[in-house]
Scaffold this motif. Structure first.
Motif, PDB file in Angstrom:
ATOM      1  N   ALA A   1      16.852  53.431  43.297  1.00  0.00           N
ATOM      2  CA  ALA A   1      17.068  54.056  44.603  1.00  0.00           C
ATOM      3  C   ALA A   1      16.841  53.070  45.737  1.00  0.00           C
ATOM      4  CB  ALA A   1      16.142  55.264  44.760  1.00  0.00           C
ATOM      5  N   SER A   2      15.888  52.146  45.546  1.00  0.00           N
ATOM      6  CA  SER A   2      15.585  51.178  46.601  1.00  0.00           C
ATOM      7  C   SER A   2      16.699  50.161  46.797  1.00  0.00           C
ATOM      8  CB  SER A   2      14.279  50.442  46.263  1.00  0.00           C
ATOM      9  OG  SER A   2      14.395  49.755  45.022  1.00  0.00           O
ATOM     10  N   LYS A   3      17.654  50.091  45.853  1.00  0.00           N
ATOM     11  CA  LYS A   3      18.744  49.109  45.949  1.00  0.00           C
ATOM     12  C   LYS A   3      20.110  49.756  46.163  1.00  0.00           C
ATOM     13  CE  LYS A   3      16.258  45.788  43.070  1.00  0.00           C
ATOM     14  NZ  LYS A   3      16.279  44.937  41.874  1.00  0.00           N
ATOM     15  N   GLN A   4      20.096  51.067  46.411  1.00  0.00           N
ATOM     16  CA  GLN A   4      21.363  51.759  46.637  1.00  0.00           C
ATOM     17  C   GLN A   4      22.091  51.208  47.868  1.00  0.00           C
ATOM     18  OE1 GLN A   4      22.875  54.143  44.859  1.00  0.00           O
ATOM     19  NE2 GLN A   4      21.284  54.374  43.281  1.00  0.00           N
ATOM     20  N   ALA A   5      21.333  50.997  48.949  1.00  0.00           N
ATOM     21  CA  ALA A   5      21.960  50.491  50.171  1.00  0.00           C
ATOM     22  C   ALA A   5      22.549  49.099  49.946  1.00  0.00           C
ATOM     23  CB  ALA A   5      20.939  50.467  51.302  1.00  0.00           C
ATOM     24  N   GLN A   6      21.824  48.274  49.179  1.00  0.00           N
ATOM     25  CA  GLN A   6      22.317  46.927  48.883  1.00  0.00           C
ATOM     26  C   GLN A   6      23.629  47.001  48.108  1.00  0.00           C
ATOM     27  OE1 GLN A   6      19.375  44.607  46.808  1.00  0.00           O
ATOM     28  NE2 GLN A   6      20.745  42.856  46.505  1.00  0.00           N
TER      29      GLN A   6
ATOM     30  N   ASN B   1      37.856  50.307  46.060  1.00  0.00           N
ATOM     31  CA  ASN B   1      36.577  50.537  46.740  1.00  0.00           C
ATOM     32  C   ASN B   1      35.714  51.559  46.010  1.00  0.00           C
ATOM     33  OD1 ASN B   1      38.561  52.439  47.452  1.00  0.00           O
ATOM     34  ND2 ASN B   1      37.286  53.138  49.160  1.00  0.00           N
ATOM     35  N   GLU B   2      36.244  52.223  44.980  1.00  0.00           N
ATOM     36  CA  GLU B   2      35.487  53.183  44.186  1.00  0.00           C
ATOM     37  C   GLU B   2      35.051  52.610  42.847  1.00  0.00           C
ATOM     38  OE1 GLU B   2      34.427  56.107  45.163  1.00  0.00           O
ATOM     39  OE2 GLU B   2      35.353  55.813  47.125  1.00  0.00           O
ATOM     40  N   ASP B   3      35.278  51.304  42.635  1.00  0.00           N
ATOM     41  CA  ASP B   3      34.904  50.648  41.376  1.00  0.00           C
ATOM     42  C   ASP B   3      33.785  49.640  41.610  1.00  0.00           C
ATOM     43  OD1 ASP B   3      36.652  52.051  39.840  1.00  0.00           O
ATOM     44  OD2 ASP B   3      38.268  50.575  40.017  1.00  0.00           O
ATOM     45  N   VAL B   4      33.040  49.389  40.532  1.00  0.00           N
ATOM     46  CA  VAL B   4      31.936  48.434  40.574  1.00  0.00           C
ATOM     47  C   VAL B   4      32.054  47.507  39.368  1.00  0.00           C
ATOM     48  CG1 VAL B   4      29.426  48.149  40.410  1.00  0.00           C
ATOM     49  CG2 VAL B   4      30.376  49.999  41.785  1.00  0.00           C
ATOM     50  N   ILE B   5      31.876  46.194  39.604  1.00  0.00           N
ATOM     51  CA  ILE B   5      31.840  45.233  38.493  1.00  0.00           C
ATOM     52  C   ILE B   5      30.440  45.261  37.888  1.00  0.00           C
ATOM     53  CG2 ILE B   5      32.009  42.818  37.836  1.00  0.00           C
ATOM     54  CD1 ILE B   5      33.970  42.429  40.096  1.00  0.00           C
ATOM     55  N   HIS B   6      30.365  45.480  36.588  1.00  0.00           N
ATOM     56  CA  HIS B   6      29.087  45.472  35.859  1.00  0.00           C
ATOM     57  C   HIS B   6      29.111  44.292  34.901  1.00  0.00           C
ATOM     58  CE1 HIS B   6      26.105  47.543  32.913  1.00  0.00           C
ATOM     59  NE2 HIS B   6      25.507  46.667  33.710  1.00  0.00           N
ATOM     60  N   ALA B   7      28.347  43.250  35.213  1.00  0.00           N
ATOM     61  CA  ALA B   7      28.274  42.057  34.369  1.00  0.00           C
ATOM     62  C   ALA B   7      27.054  42.155  33.474  1.00  0.00           C
ATOM     63  CB  ALA B   7      28.196  40.806  35.243  1.00  0.00           C
ATOM     64  N   GLN B   8      27.253  42.022  32.156  1.00  0.00           N
ATOM     65  CA  GLN B   8      26.162  42.159  31.189  1.00  0.00           C
ATOM     66  C   GLN B   8      26.037  40.892  30.355  1.00  0.00           C
ATOM     67  OE1 GLN B   8      25.980  46.284  29.353  1.00  0.00           O
ATOM     68  NE2 GLN B   8      28.118  46.292  30.079  1.00  0.00           N
ATOM     69  N   ASN B   9      24.923  40.836  29.585  1.00  0.00           N
ATOM     70  CA  ASN B   9      24.627  39.678  28.720  1.00  0.00           C
ATOM     71  C   ASN B   9      24.588  38.381  29.521  1.00  0.00           C
ATOM     72  OD1 ASN B   9      24.491  41.342  26.460  1.00  0.00           O
ATOM     73  ND2 ASN B   9      26.673  41.065  25.981  1.00  0.00           N
ATOM     74  N   LEU B  10      23.995  38.456  30.690  1.00  0.00           N
ATOM     75  CA  LEU B  10      23.858  37.260  31.509  1.00  0.00           C
ATOM     76  C   LEU B  10      22.723  36.381  30.978  1.00  0.00           C
ATOM     77  CD1 LEU B  10      24.182  38.905  35.046  1.00  0.00           C
ATOM     78  CD2 LEU B  10      25.953  37.711  33.745  1.00  0.00           C
TER      79      LEU B  10
ATOM     80  N   TYR C   1      25.249  44.300  39.267  1.00  0.00           N
ATOM     81  CA  TYR C   1      26.278  45.217  39.737  1.00  0.00           C
ATOM     82  C   TYR C   1      26.779  44.705  41.097  1.00  0.00           C
ATOM     83  CZ  TYR C   1      24.160  48.435  36.352  1.00  0.00           C
ATOM     84  OH  TYR C   1      23.672  49.016  35.216  1.00  0.00           O
ATOM     85  N   ARG C   2      28.113  44.870  41.298  1.00  0.00           N
ATOM     86  CA  ARG C   2      28.642  44.555  42.618  1.00  0.00           C
ATOM     87  C   ARG C   2      29.930  45.337  42.814  1.00  0.00           C
ATOM     88  NH1 ARG C   2      32.063  39.798  44.939  1.00  0.00           N
ATOM     89  NH2 ARG C   2      33.551  41.443  44.398  1.00  0.00           N
ATOM     90  N   ARG C   3      30.059  45.927  43.979  1.00  0.00           N
ATOM     91  CA  ARG C   3      31.295  46.665  44.263  1.00  0.00           C
ATOM     92  C   ARG C   3      32.485  45.700  44.293  1.00  0.00           C
ATOM     93  NH1 ARG C   3      30.712  50.816  49.169  1.00  0.00           N
ATOM     94  NH2 ARG C   3      32.869  51.211  48.435  1.00  0.00           N
ATOM     95  N   VAL C   4      33.593  46.190  43.771  1.00  0.00           N
ATOM     96  CA  VAL C   4      34.806  45.368  43.765  1.00  0.00           C
ATOM     97  C   VAL C   4      35.252  45.073  45.192  1.00  0.00           C
ATOM     98  CG1 VAL C   4      37.254  45.339  43.133  1.00  0.00           C
ATOM     99  CG2 VAL C   4      35.544  46.212  41.527  1.00  0.00           C
ATOM    100  N   ASP C   5      35.159  46.075  46.028  1.00  0.00           N
ATOM    101  CA  ASP C   5      35.774  45.957  47.347  1.00  0.00           C
ATOM    102  C   ASP C   5      35.245  47.106  48.209  1.00  0.00           C
ATOM    103  OD1 ASP C   5      37.596  46.535  49.362  1.00  0.00           O
ATOM    104  OD2 ASP C   5      39.272  45.669  48.287  1.00  0.00           O
ATOM    105  N   LEU C   6      35.109  46.871  49.495  1.00  0.00           N
ATOM    106  CA  LEU C   6      34.621  47.907  50.392  1.00  0.00           C
ATOM    107  C   LEU C   6      35.756  48.713  51.023  1.00  0.00           C
ATOM    108  CD1 LEU C   6      31.761  46.046  52.297  1.00  0.00           C
ATOM    109  CD2 LEU C   6      31.586  47.517  50.275  1.00  0.00           C
ATOM    110  N   LYS C   7      37.007  48.107  51.063  1.00  0.00           N
ATOM    111  CA  LYS C   7      38.102  48.753  51.781  1.00  0.00           C
ATOM    112  C   LYS C   7      39.292  49.102  50.890  1.00  0.00           C
ATOM    113  CE  LYS C   7      36.936  46.256  56.004  1.00  0.00           C
ATOM    114  NZ  LYS C   7      37.438  45.334  57.046  1.00  0.00           N
TER     115      LYS C   7
ATOM    116  N   MET D   1      25.807  49.519  48.177  1.00  0.00           N
ATOM    117  CA  MET D   1      26.858  50.073  49.034  1.00  0.00           C
ATOM    118  C   MET D   1      27.361  49.040  50.036  1.00  0.00           C
ATOM    119  SD  MET D   1      27.301  52.968  47.755  1.00  0.00           S
ATOM    120  CE  MET D   1      28.470  53.630  48.938  1.00  0.00           C
ATOM    121  N   ARG D   2      26.536  48.063  50.372  1.00  0.00           N
ATOM    122  CA  ARG D   2      26.972  47.005  51.286  1.00  0.00           C
ATOM    123  C   ARG D   2      27.838  45.964  50.599  1.00  0.00           C
ATOM    124  NH1 ARG D   2      21.519  47.242  53.095  1.00  0.00           N
ATOM    125  NH2 ARG D   2      21.073  45.296  51.946  1.00  0.00           N
ATOM    126  N   GLY D   3      27.989  46.066  49.284  1.00  0.00           N
ATOM    127  CA  GLY D   3      28.808  45.115  48.546  1.00  0.00           C
ATOM    128  C   GLY D   3      28.052  43.888  48.087  1.00  0.00           C
ATOM    129  N   GLU D   4      26.720  43.929  48.119  1.00  0.00           N
ATOM    130  CA  GLU D   4      25.924  42.790  47.674  1.00  0.00           C
ATOM    131  C   GLU D   4      25.683  42.863  46.166  1.00  0.00           C
ATOM    132  OE1 GLU D   4      22.369  42.768  49.925  1.00  0.00           O
ATOM    133  OE2 GLU D   4      23.374  42.791  51.876  1.00  0.00           O
TER     134      GLU D   4
END
Length: 438
Positions: free
Chosen positions: A91-96, A126-135, A112-118, A98-101
């Motif tokens: 919850a503490s990182k929701q704003a981060q 803008n409704e998708d998020v990149i989820h990178a795993q096994n880093l 996690y990082r949003r693909v795009d804001l617009k 949503m800002r695309g960080e």
């Protein structure tokens, strides 16, 4: 004493642990989580590919470049809905998010990082998020390094504390030993400390206190002995003068008065003798020792009863001595004096019957004496062993003594390492129980 230093050690360790957590919380609050920074540095390659290679592609090539990265890296990159990502991110990182960080998940070794804001990458991106795993995220070495750092700090703190505490511990142990010996009656013992010791002022005050107590007790004993011995001289003169008076005056009318004077002199003699006996018992464990010898307990008790027939003549005495009493090693005269005092005390208050019992257990001898008199109130059962204390303040020499008999009895029993207690008897009177360790 050991518990004191164990608690001190536990307090120091707890303080170090709390300080460690406080440092971590403070750094996180003002500068961010240091573990996340380490994880972001370790995942910087994948993040750089995403921001410098994929994000700079046009809408037609964006997914193509993302698929190429999937082919050349061991990390798994997938697109997930924004709502699904929000449920996985704190919850503490929701704003981060949503800002695309980039939002790092250290425990999951992912970000996690949003693909795009617009929605410019492709339709509804803008409704998708990149989820990178096994880093390649591994913060264990960092944690081990930090743990080692704090362990070294703790050791560097504990070593001087332990050295400082050990000197106090040894000094306090020495004071504890001195206090135990002083409490056991060795009034000459003193604490030996150096002026450089931190407890030296405390030891000096303890020594001053001990010297003062010793001087007071010594003065009390000297006064008691001096008064007792000085009383014997006028008593002897009174006895001599009374005998001369008896021989010179044959007047029958003076006979009752002279008998009363003789009773007074006898009472004074008894008082002086008991005072001297009490003083001798006080000297035990200091200057003198018990005159111990092996003797048959049953025979000694019977002899003690026989010697008090003139006192017990008006009462029925019931004796019950176990057949396995055997012999004991003790000061026979002192022990029988204690039993004799109890028998005399019972004879004063018993209505008609007295019981004397003795038995042996695995580790002690138990002598019990009971009467059918009025008994002793529970609130007074400890005080009756104090010198000069009497339950009935109005008693005269015909109904009571000086309040020294039970005090002498208790000191005699204590000198043998035993104890005496008083309880309510089966027949309503007092029941005294002597316990002597074998």
């Amino acid at each position: 004493m050991n518990r004191l230093f164990l608690r001190f050690f536990a307090l120091v360790m707890l303080s170090i642990s709390v300080a460690t957590l406080a440092i971590y919380a403070s750094i996180t609050l003002f500068f961010g989580d240091p573990l996340e920074e380490v994880a972001q540095q370790q995942a910087s390659g994948q993040i750089l590919l995403l921001t410098e290679y994929v994000d700079k592609a046009g809408p037609e090539e964006w997914l193509t470049r993302l698929n190429k990265i999937r082919e050349i890296t061991h990390s798994e990159l997938e697109l997930i809905p924004l709502q699904a990502a929000q449920t996985k991110v704190l919850a503490s990182k929701q704003a981060q998010l949503m800002r695309g960080e980039v939002v790092i998940d250290v425990a999951g070794k992912s970000f996690y990082r949003r693909v795009d804001l617009k929605g410019e990458r492709y339709v509804a991106s803008n409704e998708d998020v990149i989820h990178a795993q096994n880093l390649p995220i591994d913060v264990a070495p960092v944690l081990k390094t930090e743990a080692l750092r704090y362990i070294i700090v703790a050791i560097c703190l504990l070593i001087p504390i332990a050295i400082w505490s050990s000197t106090h511990w040894r000094g306090l142990q020495a004071l504890e030993k001195v206090a135990d010996e002083f409490g056991a009656g060795h009034l000459k013992v003193r604490a030996q400390t150096s002026e450089r010791d931190s407890i030296h002022p405390l030891a000096q005050r303890m020594n001053q206190m001990a010297a003062r107590i010793e001087a007071l007790l010594e003065a009390q004993k000297n006064l008691l002995h001096s008064v007792s011995h000085e009383l014997r001289t006028p008593i002897a003169r009174l006895e001599f003068a009374l005998e001369l008076l008896r021989n010179a005056a044959k007047n029958p009318q003076l006979e009752p008065r002279m008998q009363a004077m003789e009773a007074d002199i006898t009472e004074l003699n008894v008082l002086v003798s008991e005072l001297l006996d009490l003083g001798k018992l006080d000297q035990l464990d200091q200057d003198t020792k018990l005159n111990c010898s092996e003797f048959d307990l049953s025979s000694s008790l019977k002899h003690c009863v026989t010697g008090l027939q003139h006192v017990l003549v008006a009462h029925q005495l019931v004796t019950d001595f176990a057949t396995d009493l055997g012999s004991v090693k003790a000061d026979q005269r002192l022990l029988m004096r204690a039993v004799s005092n109890l028998l005399r005390n019972a004879a004063k208050y018993a209505n008609g019957r007295i019981w004397l019992q003795a038995r042996r257990t695995d580790n002690k001898i138990e002598i019990a004496l009971e009467d059918d008199g009025p008994g002793i109130p529970a609130a007074e059962r400890e005080r009756i062993f104090e010198a000069f204390y009497r339950l009935d303040r109005s008693r005269d020499r015909n109904t009571g003594g000086f309040g020294l008999g039970l005090a002498i009895t208790k000191k005699a029993i204590a000198a043998h390492g035993g104890q005496i207690v008083v309880q309510e008897g089966q027949f309503g009177g007092a029941r005294f129980i002597i316990s002597l360790p074998l």
